[in-house]
Design a protein around this motif. Structure first.
Motif, short mmCIF file in Angstrom:
data_model
loop_
_atom_site.label_atom_id
_atom_site.label_comp_id
_atom_site.label_asym_id
_atom_site.label_seq_id
_atom_site.Cartn_x
_atom_site.Cartn_y
_atom_site.Cartn_z
N LEU A 224 4.61 14.69 4.74
CA LEU A 224 4.31 14.44 3.33
C LEU A 224 5.48 14.81 2.44
N LEU A 225 6.15 15.90 2.76
CA LEU A 225 7.31 16.31 1.97
C LEU A 225 8.45 15.31 2.09
N LEU A 226 8.66 14.78 3.31
CA LEU A 226 9.73 13.80 3.51
C LEU A 226 9.48 12.53 2.70
N PHE A 227 8.24 12.02 2.75
CA PHE A 227 7.91 10.80 2.00
C PHE A 227 7.96 11.05 0.49
N SER A 228 7.50 12.22 0.07
CA SER A 228 7.52 12.56 -1.35
C SER A 228 8.96 12.63 -1.87
N THR A 229 9.84 13.24 -1.08
CA THR A 229 11.25 13.36 -1.47
C THR A 229 11.94 12.00 -1.46
N LEU A 230 11.63 11.21 -0.46
CA LEU A 230 12.26 9.90 -0.31
C LEU A 230 11.95 8.99 -1.50
N PHE A 231 10.68 8.98 -1.94
CA PHE A 231 10.28 8.08 -3.02
C PHE A 231 10.26 8.77 -4.39
N LYS A 232 10.68 10.04 -4.41
CA LYS A 232 10.79 10.79 -5.66
C LYS A 232 9.48 10.79 -6.46
N THR A 233 8.41 11.09 -5.76
CA THR A 233 7.10 11.10 -6.41
C THR A 233 6.17 12.06 -5.69
N ARG A 234 5.00 12.29 -6.26
CA ARG A 234 4.01 13.19 -5.66
C ARG A 234 2.95 12.38 -4.94
N LEU A 235 2.51 12.87 -3.80
CA LEU A 235 1.48 12.20 -3.01
C LEU A 235 0.12 12.80 -3.33
N ILE A 236 -0.84 11.95 -3.60
CA ILE A 236 -2.20 12.39 -3.93
C ILE A 236 -3.14 11.92 -2.82
N GLN A 237 -3.89 12.85 -2.25
CA GLN A 237 -4.77 12.51 -1.14
C GLN A 237 -6.01 11.77 -1.66
N VAL A 238 -6.30 10.63 -1.02
CA VAL A 238 -7.49 9.85 -1.41
C VAL A 238 -8.52 9.81 -0.28
N LYS A 239 -8.06 9.96 0.96
CA LYS A 239 -8.93 10.06 2.12
C LYS A 239 -8.34 11.09 3.06
N ASN A 240 -8.98 11.26 4.21
CA ASN A 240 -8.54 12.29 5.14
C ASN A 240 -7.07 12.16 5.50
N ASN A 241 -6.65 10.96 5.92
CA ASN A 241 -5.27 10.75 6.34
C ASN A 241 -4.53 9.77 5.43
N GLN A 242 -5.06 9.51 4.24
CA GLN A 242 -4.50 8.49 3.36
C GLN A 242 -4.12 9.09 2.02
N PHE A 243 -2.93 8.70 1.54
CA PHE A 243 -2.39 9.26 0.30
C PHE A 243 -1.88 8.12 -0.58
N ILE A 244 -1.90 8.35 -1.89
CA ILE A 244 -1.43 7.34 -2.84
C ILE A 244 -0.22 7.88 -3.59
N MET A 245 0.69 6.96 -3.97
CA MET A 245 1.91 7.32 -4.70
C MET A 245 2.06 6.41 -5.91
N TYR A 246 2.54 6.96 -7.01
CA TYR A 246 2.81 6.18 -8.22
C TYR A 246 4.32 6.20 -8.47
N MET A 247 4.92 5.02 -8.61
CA MET A 247 6.37 4.95 -8.78
C MET A 247 6.73 3.63 -9.45
N THR A 248 8.01 3.27 -9.43
CA THR A 248 8.46 1.99 -9.99
C THR A 248 8.90 1.07 -8.85
N GLN A 249 8.97 -0.20 -9.16
CA GLN A 249 9.42 -1.17 -8.17
C GLN A 249 10.86 -0.88 -7.74
N GLY A 250 11.65 -0.39 -8.68
CA GLY A 250 13.04 -0.05 -8.36
C GLY A 250 13.13 1.01 -7.29
N ASP A 251 12.25 2.03 -7.36
CA ASP A 251 12.23 3.08 -6.35
C ASP A 251 11.87 2.51 -4.98
N VAL A 252 10.89 1.62 -4.97
CA VAL A 252 10.46 1.02 -3.70
C VAL A 252 11.58 0.19 -3.09
N GLU A 253 12.18 -0.72 -3.88
CA GLU A 253 13.23 -1.59 -3.37
C GLU A 253 14.43 -0.79 -2.89
#
Length: 414
Positions: A224-253
């Motif tokens: 979780l820390l690696l993905f959070s750092t990579l996309f420069k955002t916070r991960l919010i748990q929505v299910k047991n093994n599933q998390f959601i992230m809010y960011m910009t398209q530029g970050d994704v690309e």
């Protein structure tokens, strides 16, 4: 907003542009100068932060094209068009009072342009022409003009390359540079600015990401820390093994276009699925991300855009599949065959990229990455409605039944 544009050009072109900089509002130009256009690729590697890259012509752009395609910013070049050709010919004919245009030699990337110009104004004769090839050495272009002059077949040379101009002058060959009209330069730079503004607006749009970890639920903190750092955002748990992230398209690309296969593998010690959605609203982007997750296989990434295009799977492929069909002909095919827009789009993409017109069910199966049964079901629907037909058989092994060869009967390039 000021747009910073890197201009890759010769010193002569830079001096020309500097005289019209005052007419380019909200644009800051930084010049990167080459002696020969082959150096353009190395100059791209030296770029300081900027919003876009503008090349002084197609020749330096061709040398740098491969590296430009990996840049996160747009690139553009000054097109050598009919205006440049007409302006140059009019200037030389008037100034040098040439009796015929056949006294002139010219090097061009697209010789057809001058044929179009001369045909439009009713000229029958043409100059001595050399088509510039990206693999061509500068000495070949110089030799072309110099030899014609030595043989007294021309009295004047016109070149598109500044380095060729300087060399021909040293050889005492009367030579002029192709004229880049002021209006064409301004248009080229403004077009580059608009490309940068569009890229910025797209980059700033909202993106929603879903990550699903399929490993041990006890300790996922490292992943979780690696993905959070990579996309420069916070991960919010929505299910047991599933998390959601809010960011910009530029970050994704930025991330999906830059990471290698090995870097993706190192992200997580447990299997993961990663999906992103773009949209005009958070609700649209969230739904697109959920839909993208349904298409995503283990250790890969998919994106669904606001136009309902499925992009991916990264890092293995970067296809673009239409999930929504608007073209009337495709709507008709989808209705008659009961194929989904996604499957129909994949079949069309397969047709465009397959090296042969005929194909086997195995060829299509490998491309679609689905089961043989699913592939045969798709082919049966297409054959039943005359959108494909069996045109032969293939036997590449000694035992077993031969494979049927199919051919599509669909407008491939809709």
């Amino acid at each position: 907003m000021t747009i910073h544009i890197a201009v890759i050009c010769s010193s002569e072109f830079a001096q020309r542009v500097q005289t019209i900089e005052s007419e380019l509002s909200s644009i800051k130009l930084d010049y990167y100068l080459y002696n020969e256009p082959q150096q353009a690729a190395n100059l791209v590697r030296e770029l300081k932060p900027c919003d876009a890259v503008f090349f002084s012509g197609s020749i330096p752009y061709i040398y740098a094209k491969e590296i430009c395609e990996s840049l996160p910013i747009p690139s553009h070049y000054l097109h050598q068009d009919e205006t440049a050709i007409s302006t140059t010919l009019l200037s030389i004919m008037r100034r040098d009072e040439l009796s015929t245009i056949q006294e002139v030699s010219m090097d061009l990337v697209e010789p057809q342009i001058i044929h179009n110009v001369l045909e439009d104004i009713g000229f029958v004769s043409i100059p001595k022409l050399l088509k510039i090839d990206p693999k061509m050495e500068m000495k070949e272009i110089i030799h072309f003009h110099h030899e014609l002059y030595e043989q007294k077949k021309i009295t004047r040379a016109i070149t598109s390359v500044h380095a060729v101009y300087e060399s021909l002058k040293q050889l005492n060959v009367p030579v002029v540079r192709m004229i880049d009209p002021k209006s064409s330069i301004i248009k080229g730079i403004i077009d580059t600015k608009n490309m940068a503004l569009l890229a910025k607006s797209q980059s700033a749009k909202i993106a929603i990401g879903y990550i699903q970890l399929n490993g041990d639920t006890i300790d996922q903190s490292k992943e979780l820390l690696l993905f959070s750092t990579l996309f420069k955002t916070r991960l919010i748990q929505v299910k047991n093994n599933q998390f959601i992230m809010y960011m910009t398209q530029g970050d994704v690309e930025r991330v999906v276009n830059s990471l290698t296969n090995e870097e993706w593998k190192q992200l997580s010690a447990v299997p993961f699925k990663l999906a992103f959605g773009y949209g005009k609203s958070i609700e649209d982007a969230t739904q697109n991300a959920k839909d993208a997750l349904k298409f995503t296989k283990e250790n890969s990434v998919n994106i669904i855009t606001e136009k309902k295009q499925l992009k991916g799977p990264y890092p293995h492929q970067n296809k673009s599949i239409e999930l929504r069909t608007k073209e009337p002909k495709l709507v008709e095919i989808a209705k008659r065959t009961a194929l989904s827009p996604a499957n129909l789009s994949k079949v069309l993409l397969f047709s465009r990229t397959h090296p042969a017109i005929e194909f086997t069910a195995y060829d299509l199966e490998r491309f679609l990455q689905v089961s043989r049964r699913t592939t045969e079901r798709i082919l049966k629907k297409l054959v039943d409605h005359q959108y494909a037909k069996i045109v032969g058989e293939e036997m590449t092994y000694q035992q077993g039944r031969p494979r049927s060869l199919y051919k599509l009967n669909i407008p491939t390039f809709i």
